[in-house]
Scaffold this motif. Sequence first.
Motif, PDB file in Angstrom:
ATOM      1  N   GLY A 176      11.119 -15.206  15.449  1.00 17.74           N
ATOM      2  CA  GLY A 176       9.701 -14.929  15.707  1.00 17.74           C
ATOM      3  C   GLY A 176       9.199 -13.777  14.869  1.00 17.74           C
ATOM      4  O   GLY A 176       9.147 -13.870  13.641  1.00 17.74           O
ATOM      5  N   ASP A 177       8.856 -12.673  15.519  1.00 16.94           N
ATOM      6  CA  ASP A 177       8.252 -11.535  14.832  1.00 16.94           C
ATOM      7  C   ASP A 177       9.264 -10.598  14.182  1.00 16.94           C
ATOM      8  O   ASP A 177       8.892  -9.504  13.736  1.00 16.94           O
ATOM      9  CB  ASP A 177       7.388 -10.727  15.816  1.00 16.94           C
ATOM     10  CG  ASP A 177       6.109 -11.456  16.178  1.00 16.94           C
ATOM     11  OD1 ASP A 177       5.773 -12.429  15.486  1.00 16.94           O
ATOM     12  OD2 ASP A 177       5.466 -11.064  17.167  1.00 16.94           O
ATOM     13  N   TRP A 178      10.520 -10.987  14.120  1.00 16.21           N
ATOM     14  CA  TRP A 178      11.552 -10.118  13.555  1.00 16.21           C
ATOM     15  C   TRP A 178      12.074 -10.662  12.235  1.00 16.21           C
ATOM     16  O   TRP A 178      12.246 -11.869  12.080  1.00 16.21           O
ATOM     17  CB  TRP A 178      12.714  -9.959  14.525  1.00 16.21           C
ATOM     18  CG  TRP A 178      12.377  -9.145  15.729  1.00 16.21           C
ATOM     19  CD1 TRP A 178      11.926  -9.603  16.938  1.00 16.21           C
ATOM     20  CD2 TRP A 178      12.418  -7.724  15.819  1.00 16.21           C
ATOM     21  NE1 TRP A 178      11.706  -8.550  17.788  1.00 16.21           N
ATOM     22  CE2 TRP A 178      11.992  -7.384  17.127  1.00 16.21           C
ATOM     23  CE3 TRP A 178      12.768  -6.708  14.944  1.00 16.21           C
ATOM     24  CZ2 TRP A 178      11.937  -6.062  17.572  1.00 16.21           C
ATOM     25  CZ3 TRP A 178      12.704  -5.398  15.376  1.00 16.21           C
ATOM     26  CH2 TRP A 178      12.282  -5.085  16.677  1.00 16.21           C
ATOM     27  N   ASP A 179      12.333  -9.750  11.309  1.00 18.65           N
ATOM     28  CA  ASP A 179      12.988 -10.096  10.049  1.00 18.65           C
ATOM     29  C   ASP A 179      14.259  -9.268   9.927  1.00 18.65           C
ATOM     30  O   ASP A 179      14.207  -8.035   9.965  1.00 18.65           O
ATOM     31  CB  ASP A 179      12.074  -9.790   8.850  1.00 18.65           C
ATOM     32  CG  ASP A 179      10.835 -10.665   8.817  1.00 18.65           C
ATOM     33  OD1 ASP A 179      10.987 -11.888   9.022  1.00 18.65           O
ATOM     34  OD2 ASP A 179       9.738 -10.127   8.600  1.00 18.65           O
ATOM     35  N   VAL A 180      15.393  -9.935   9.804  1.00 15.42           N
ATOM     36  CA  VAL A 180      16.657  -9.225   9.617  1.00 15.42           C
ATOM     37  C   VAL A 180      16.700  -8.694   8.189  1.00 15.42           C
ATOM     38  O   VAL A 180      16.580  -9.458   7.221  1.00 15.42           O
ATOM     39  CB  VAL A 180      17.853 -10.147   9.902  1.00 15.42           C
ATOM     40  CG1 VAL A 180      19.159  -9.432   9.568  1.00 15.42           C
ATOM     41  CG2 VAL A 180      17.846 -10.580  11.371  1.00 15.42           C
ATOM     42  N   LEU A 181      16.878  -7.385   8.062  1.00 19.70           N
ATOM     43  CA  LEU A 181      16.866  -6.730   6.749  1.00 19.70           C
ATOM     44  C   LEU A 181      18.256  -6.616   6.141  1.00 19.70           C
ATOM     45  O   LEU A 181      18.421  -6.738   4.924  1.00 19.70           O
ATOM     46  CB  LEU A 181      16.275  -5.320   6.878  1.00 19.70           C
ATOM     47  CG  LEU A 181      14.884  -5.191   7.472  1.00 19.70           C
ATOM     48  CD1 LEU A 181      14.537  -3.722   7.654  1.00 19.70           C
ATOM     49  CD2 LEU A 181      13.852  -5.883   6.589  1.00 19.70           C
TER      50      LEU A 181
END
Length: 224
Positions: A176-181
């Motif tokens: 959803g609103d998260w991006d794994v960096l």
Amino acid sequence: MRTQSLWEHTLTFFPQFLAALKEHATPDATVAVIGASDGKFVLPLAAAGHRVIAVERDPLALHGGEVSLPGDEHAHAKGLIERLELEGLRNRVRIVEEDFLRIEPSEMPCDAVWTSCSWHYSANHRHPLATFVDRMQRLVKQGGLFGAEFMMPVNQRHHPVEHYTSPERLGRHFIGDWDVLLTLRTNEFNERAHIGRLEDHTHRMGLLLAARASAAHSYEKKET
């Protein structure tokens, strides 16, 4: 720092979190440290100019006292409060002496959250790992940063316990609103005896850093 943490020499991915924090947050951002202990991470964050929320329920970690050290030695350890006062950083840190899972996230919104090897302790196994991750995520404002380093399974007794996780399994909670960096992992490594583990021992550790989308980015995702 002149006052040294009891955990000073244990391995950590904290430098990677600091680099991401510099990229994703302002110098005076509010950072929550879950499982603050005696301040290994709290003091450098406060010294760098951040406002810090230190969540810790262990009275010894907060107030100091006698501890057992390797070699059958005992010593008086400084707690987080004393260490902050010695460094002149007490006014930059809000200490929350409470079980993290009893805290309502809306009461302490922050720009970033960090935890180090906190949820694998057996006392926390009565709560699903997803509960810890969700509660930490809910602390983070839009555009903010999530960072966690964690123990991975080493021997057979660890494998059935979900709290000894991996970057891949943990990453499933970031949709959803998260991006794994960034995700990292170590091979097995030997660590010298330290407080809490008074003999040499073997670890594997992982890291996950993720950014929560800003309001504008979230709107763009919905539009597309």
